[in-house]
Design a protein around this motif. Structure first.
Motif, PDB file in Angstrom:
ATOM      1  N   HIS A 154      24.829 -33.449 -23.405  1.00 49.84           N
ATOM      2  CA  HIS A 154      25.389 -33.846 -24.516  1.00 49.84           C
ATOM      3  C   HIS A 154      25.746 -32.538 -25.116  1.00 49.84           C
ATOM      4  O   HIS A 154      24.595 -31.610 -25.396  1.00 49.84           O
ATOM      5  CB  HIS A 154      24.669 -34.742 -25.648  1.00 49.84           C
ATOM      6  CG  HIS A 154      25.361 -35.013 -26.590  1.00 49.84           C
ATOM      7  ND1 HIS A 154      26.195 -35.827 -27.026  1.00 49.84           N
ATOM      8  CD2 HIS A 154      24.759 -34.308 -27.962  1.00 49.84           C
ATOM      9  CE1 HIS A 154      26.545 -35.544 -28.140  1.00 49.84           C
ATOM     10  NE2 HIS A 154      25.669 -34.619 -28.895  1.00 49.84           N
ATOM     11  N   GLU A 167      30.327 -46.329 -16.005  1.00 52.20           N
ATOM     12  CA  GLU A 167      29.447 -45.972 -17.504  1.00 52.20           C
ATOM     13  C   GLU A 167      29.672 -47.248 -18.250  1.00 52.20           C
ATOM     14  O   GLU A 167      30.998 -47.631 -18.546  1.00 52.20           O
ATOM     15  CB  GLU A 167      30.375 -44.726 -18.061  1.00 52.20           C
ATOM     16  CG  GLU A 167      29.918 -44.447 -19.673  1.00 52.20           C
ATOM     17  CD  GLU A 167      30.777 -43.522 -20.093  1.00 52.20           C
ATOM     18  OE1 GLU A 167      30.415 -42.353 -20.478  1.00 52.20           O
ATOM     19  OE2 GLU A 167      31.949 -43.727 -20.606  1.00 52.20           O
ATOM     20  N   THR A 226      28.929 -48.484 -22.547  1.00 50.45           N
ATOM     21  CA  THR A 226      28.107 -48.173 -23.674  1.00 50.45           C
ATOM     22  C   THR A 226      28.125 -49.367 -24.675  1.00 50.45           C
ATOM     23  O   THR A 226      28.790 -50.426 -24.214  1.00 50.45           O
ATOM     24  CB  THR A 226      29.076 -47.242 -24.694  1.00 50.45           C
ATOM     25  OG1 THR A 226      30.480 -47.988 -24.787  1.00 50.45           O
ATOM     26  CG2 THR A 226      29.330 -45.966 -23.865  1.00 50.45           C
ATOM     27  N   ASP A 254      26.516 -50.353 -28.969  1.00 47.44           N
ATOM     28  CA  ASP A 254      26.257 -50.061 -30.016  1.00 47.44           C
ATOM     29  C   ASP A 254      24.877 -50.525 -30.334  1.00 47.44           C
ATOM     30  O   ASP A 254      24.343 -51.775 -29.865  1.00 47.44           O
ATOM     31  CB  ASP A 254      27.180 -50.576 -31.228  1.00 47.44           C
ATOM     32  CG  ASP A 254      28.370 -50.070 -31.109  1.00 47.44           C
ATOM     33  OD1 ASP A 254      28.529 -48.853 -30.536  1.00 47.44           O
ATOM     34  OD2 ASP A 254      29.264 -50.594 -31.801  1.00 47.44           O
ATOM     35  N   THR A 304      23.951 -45.375 -30.444  1.00 48.10           N
ATOM     36  CA  THR A 304      24.658 -45.679 -29.109  1.00 48.10           C
ATOM     37  C   THR A 304      23.957 -45.587 -27.918  1.00 48.10           C
ATOM     38  O   THR A 304      23.419 -44.562 -27.545  1.00 48.10           O
ATOM     39  CB  THR A 304      25.936 -44.954 -28.894  1.00 48.10           C
ATOM     40  OG1 THR A 304      26.803 -44.859 -30.235  1.00 48.10           O
ATOM     41  CG2 THR A 304      26.974 -45.378 -27.743  1.00 48.10           C
ATOM     42  N   THR A 313      24.242 -45.493 -23.933  1.00 44.39           N
ATOM     43  CA  THR A 313      25.100 -45.230 -22.809  1.00 44.39           C
ATOM     44  C   THR A 313      24.314 -45.245 -21.308  1.00 44.39           C
ATOM     45  O   THR A 313      23.306 -44.368 -21.053  1.00 44.39           O
ATOM     46  CB  THR A 313      25.673 -43.668 -22.824  1.00 44.39           C
ATOM     47  OG1 THR A 313      26.460 -43.527 -24.116  1.00 44.39           O
ATOM     48  CG2 THR A 313      26.659 -43.821 -21.863  1.00 44.39           C
ATOM     49  N   SER A 332      29.385 -37.353 -32.897  1.00 43.05           N
ATOM     50  CA  SER A 332      29.687 -37.939 -31.575  1.00 43.05           C
ATOM     51  C   SER A 332      28.049 -38.340 -31.177  1.00 43.05           C
ATOM     52  O   SER A 332      27.043 -37.579 -31.197  1.00 43.05           O
ATOM     53  CB  SER A 332      30.100 -36.989 -30.482  1.00 43.05           C
ATOM     54  OG  SER A 332      30.115 -37.656 -29.316  1.00 43.05           O
ATOM     55  N   GLU A 333      27.944 -39.617 -30.414  1.00 42.24           N
ATOM     56  CA  GLU A 333      26.845 -39.782 -29.797  1.00 42.24           C
ATOM     57  C   GLU A 333      26.966 -40.207 -28.275  1.00 42.24           C
ATOM     58  O   GLU A 333      26.260 -40.595 -27.541  1.00 42.24           O
ATOM     59  CB  GLU A 333      26.374 -41.207 -30.584  1.00 42.24           C
ATOM     60  CG  GLU A 333      25.891 -41.243 -31.845  1.00 42.24           C
ATOM     61  CD  GLU A 333      25.890 -42.355 -32.704  1.00 42.24           C
ATOM     62  OE1 GLU A 333      25.613 -42.488 -33.916  1.00 42.24           O
ATOM     63  OE2 GLU A 333      26.164 -43.544 -31.879  1.00 42.24           O
ATOM     64  N   SER A 334      28.119 -39.452 -27.742  1.00 44.72           N
ATOM     65  CA  SER A 334      28.496 -39.806 -26.403  1.00 44.72           C
ATOM     66  C   SER A 334      27.966 -38.682 -25.578  1.00 44.72           C
ATOM     67  O   SER A 334      27.423 -37.644 -25.904  1.00 44.72           O
ATOM     68  CB  SER A 334      30.091 -39.889 -26.373  1.00 44.72           C
ATOM     69  OG  SER A 334      30.422 -38.342 -26.659  1.00 44.72           O
ATOM     70  N   ASP A 348      28.596 -35.908 -22.407  1.00 41.65           N
ATOM     71  CA  ASP A 348      29.437 -35.364 -21.665  1.00 41.65           C
ATOM     72  C   ASP A 348      29.288 -35.407 -20.243  1.00 41.65           C
ATOM     73  O   ASP A 348      27.973 -35.324 -19.866  1.00 41.65           O
ATOM     74  CB  ASP A 348      29.431 -34.064 -22.211  1.00 41.65           C
ATOM     75  CG  ASP A 348      29.782 -34.067 -23.849  1.00 41.65           C
ATOM     76  OD1 ASP A 348      30.876 -34.504 -24.237  1.00 41.65           O
ATOM     77  OD2 ASP A 348      28.869 -33.538 -24.589  1.00 41.65           O
TER      78      ASP A 348
END
Length: 109
Positions: free
Chosen positions: A31, A61, A63, A65, A74, A76, A100-102, A104
Motif C-alpha cells: 500500500h 481480489e 473487497t 466495507d 475496507t 481486501t 485510499s484504503e486499497s 496496490d
C-alpha cells in the motif's frame, strides 16, 4: 497471476509481498502509504509455499466495507490457489474516508 508459476515469494518487508514468476516477472503487493490512513496485512491463511512451483489456478481480489469502522474501513482479500493448496491474504485499511484504503498490486519488472 492466474496461469503463472511462482518461483519465490519474499515476505521480508513489513506489509509488503514480492512475487517472482517463472517467466521473469516480478509483482509487488503493498500500500502506498499517506499520512491519514493505515493499510496492513492482517492475516495470511494457508501456506505461501503451496503457491510455489505449480501454476496459479485461482487469483481473485474481493473487497468488503467494514461497517463497524469508526470512520471508514475496507477489508481486501487476495485468494490464490494451486493444485497444492489455497492461500488467502487478508488486508485491512482504515482512514477518515478521504484517503485510499486499497492495496496496490503492481508489476515491477
Amino acid at each position: 497471476m492466474k496461469g503463472k508459476t511462482l518461483t519465490k515469494i519474499e515476505t521480508d518487508y513489513e506489509d509488503e509481498l514480492i512475487f517472482y514468476t517463472s517467466d521473469g516477472e516480478i509483482y509487488k503487493m503493498y500500500h502506498e502509504q499517506h499520512s491519514y490512513e493505515s493499510v496492513s496485512i492482517e492475516d495470511i491463511n494457508g501456506d505461501l509455499k503451496d503457491l510455489i512451483g505449480n501454476p496459479i489456478t485461482m487469483a481473485e481480489e474481493v473487497t468488503q466495507d467494514d461497517l463497524n469502522a469508526p470512520e471508514s474501513g475496507t477489508w481486501t482479500f487476495y485468494k490464490f490457489a494451486t493444485i497444492k493448496g489455497f492461500v488467502t491474504i487478508r488486508w485491512y485499511g482504515e482512514s477518515n474516508g478521504y484517503y485510499s484504503e486499497s492495496v496496490d498490486f503492481i508489476r515491477i519488472h
